[in-house]
Design an enzyme around this catalytic site. Structure first.
Site, PDB file in Angstrom:
ATOM      1  N   SER A 122      67.946 -15.029  -9.203  1.00 34.65           N
ATOM      2  CA  SER A 122      67.143 -15.932  -8.596  1.00 34.65           C
ATOM      3  C   SER A 122      66.902 -17.496  -8.650  1.00 34.65           C
ATOM      4  CB  SER A 122      66.402 -14.483  -8.373  1.00 34.65           C
ATOM      5  OG  SER A 122      64.622 -15.102  -7.721  1.00 34.65           O
TER       6      SER A 122
ATOM      7  N   HIS B 263      68.695  15.740  -6.412  1.00 37.00           N
ATOM      8  CA  HIS B 263      67.031  15.026  -5.506  1.00 37.00           C
ATOM      9  C   HIS B 263      66.761  13.678  -5.766  1.00 37.00           C
ATOM     10  CE1 HIS B 263      67.587  18.676  -3.166  1.00 37.00           C
ATOM     11  NE2 HIS B 263      67.916  19.305  -4.905  1.00 37.00           N
TER      12      HIS B 263
ATOM     13  N   GLU C 144      75.977  -4.127  -5.177  1.00 38.44           N
ATOM     14  CA  GLU C 144      75.250  -4.484  -3.214  1.00 38.44           C
ATOM     15  C   GLU C 144      76.089  -5.143  -2.130  1.00 38.44           C
ATOM     16  OE1 GLU C 144      71.636  -6.718  -3.624  1.00 38.44           O
ATOM     17  OE2 GLU C 144      71.180  -5.518  -5.847  1.00 38.44           O
TER      18      GLU C 144
ATOM     19  N   LYS D  54      64.568 -12.502 -13.269  1.00 38.67           N
ATOM     20  CA  LYS D  54      65.855 -11.670 -12.489  1.00 38.67           C
ATOM     21  C   LYS D  54      67.634 -11.894 -13.339  1.00 38.67           C
ATOM     22  CE  LYS D  54      64.917  -9.233  -9.446  1.00 38.67           C
ATOM     23  NZ  LYS D  54      64.600  -9.513  -8.135  1.00 38.67           N
TER      24      LYS D  54
END
Ligand code: ARG
Length: 458
Positions: A276, A155, A289, A282
């Protein structure tokens, strides 16, 4: 250019031709198409259906076409209906009548079924190899981090201590199953359809087994209708590849989480990260992804194939031309994902201290604390309850089970003694799980070795 002009008075309109034609995507099978035609012509010659010299002329002509395509001297004509039309047309241009003899006892229906199988059998081997490389990388990393303690989750809540090596090998198991699924699929598609012709076989005395062995097929298809209308191999490979993408996507999701400041379990190499345009701090896991995102394409391809096939009567129908873009895209996508994913894993920096810190919070040794009492004779349910109460005390005091003084333990259950601290050290908790399939460091190393041996045999 079309092969079927005889009964027509008018040419296809340009737009209809574009709509009808598949050459923009089936031209990638030119090698398979030529390979199939060489075998077919050879067989026709050997069976006396055409003369041996004619067959030799055809084979030479086909080899010439292949060579010319390869070295750029011959451009595939995108006005042709499909690659089969192009190759036969070019052969006829070069040989005259002998070129026209090639299509004896054959149809584009069995030809296209053959070409796809030849193409996918090769790709199945490539895919297996690429997945094997990923599994090997995982095994090496698992050996390196066989005793690195990290929290295991259920979980997404810290649950019990495991080792990072153990976590990685969970993925190795998934990809091993993928390899065997792809291999199963390759074996099942190893049936040669030529000789099914348009749908009803042929009256010519062809030798289908000869063609099969020339093309390195295990066996021939046993029903001419099925031979030309079966696309199970496309659906099956796409399904297997969808499962590969599920695994890659789950793994990517974990990588993405692990890269976050909330986890910081790993850092990806600069070569596999992006920045970024506005936020200078970043470092983004774009590759992971994208892999996660590209799973959608492969699932979509599988759905396309299932939907194309589900309502068409036997035997060939033009709907089936839609099979190629879907299965090619699924294969290309998985290969592309693996090309980026494997070196990303190979080069990622693992941060064991952060894993250890995360493992120290979240009471992941609570089960071991209860087991400690149970081993001293307390029934497990009572031990479970006592440990739950201890966790509540820790939360209230803002401490951990490791730091809680013994008096507090004994207030809840007087079976506790000094030994409890030893029993709940995270390293011990992870390493005592020596059960077959467990996270113990020795287990992880042995499993990595076992898997690597398995790969060698493959
Ligand atoms: N381009 C066709 C395909 O990809 C080849 C088979 C064509 N056969 C036919 N009867 N139209 O499916």
């Amino acid at each position: 250019m079309q092969l079927w002009k005889g009964r027509f008075q008018k040419a296809l309109s340009k737009t209809t031709n574009d709509f009808n034609s598949s050459i923009s995507f089936d031209s990638r099978m030119y090698k398979e198409d030529i390979e199939g035609s060489i075998a077919h012509a050879t067989m026709l010659g050997k069976c006396g259906i055409i003369k041996e010299e004619e067959a030799e002329d055809i084979v030479k002509g086909l080899k010439g076409i292949e060579k010319d395509i390869e070295n750029g001297d011959l451009k595939i004509d995108m006005e042709c209906e499909d690659i089969h039309t192009f190759v036969e047309g070019e052969l006829t241009k070069r040989l005259g009548d002998n070129g026209k003899r090639l299509h004896t006892a054959r149809s584009r229906n069995d030809q296209v079924a053959l070409d796809i199988k030849l193409y996918l059998k090769k790709e199945a081997v490539n895919l297996k190899e690429m997945l094997g490389k990923l599994v090997e990388v995982l095994c090496n990393k698992a050996e390196e981090y066989s005793d690195t303690v990290m929290p295991g989750y259920t979980h997404l809540q810290r649950a019990q201590p495991i080792t990072f090596g153990h976590h990685l090998l969970a993925y190795a198991e998934m990809f091993l199953r993928d390899i065997s699924r792809i291999d199963d699929c390759r074996k099942r598609m190893d049936e040669m359809p030529l000789g099914s012709c348009a749908l009803a076989g042929t009256t010519y005395p062809i030798d289908r087994n000869m063609t099969a062995s020339l093309l390195d097929f295990e066996r021939v298809t046993n029903n001419s209708l099925d031979g030309v209308s079966d696309r199970d191999h496309c659906m099956e490979l796409a399904s297997a590849l969808s499962i590969v993408m599920v695994h890659l996507s789950r793994f990517s999701e974990e990588i993405i989480m692990w890269c976050s400041w909330e986890f910081k379990f790993v850092e990806l190499d600069d070569a596999f990260s992006t920045g970024s345009s506005i936020m200078p701090q970043k470092k983004n896991p774009d590759i992971a992804e994208l892999v996660r995102g590209k799973s959608g394409r492969v699932f979509g391809d599988t759905m396309t194939l299932l939907t194309v096939m589900k309502g068409i009567p036997l035997a060939y129908n033009k709907d089936m031309q839609e099979d190629k873009e879907a299965i090619f895209d699924a294969v290309d996508t998985v290969k592309m994902c693996l090309t980026a994913f494997t070196p990303m894993i190979e080069t990622m920096k693992v941060l064991p201290d952060n894993m250890r810190k995360a493992a120290a919070g979240g009471f992941i040794n609570a089960t071991d604390c209860a087991d400690y009492l149970t081993k001293k004779g307390v029934p497990f349910r009572d031990a479970y309850k006592a440990t739950g109460e201890l966790v509540a005390v820790c939360i209230e005091k803002g401490t951990t089970l490791e730091e809680l003084p013994l008096e507090e333990y004994r207030k809840i259950c007087d079976v506790f003694d000094e030994g409890v601290y030893q029993a709940i050290t995270l390293e011990k908790c992870a390493n005592d799980r020596k059960v077959l399939g467990g996270p113990n460091s020795g287990n992880v190393k042995a499993q990595a070795q076992r898997i690597k041996k398995l790969l060698e045999k493959n």
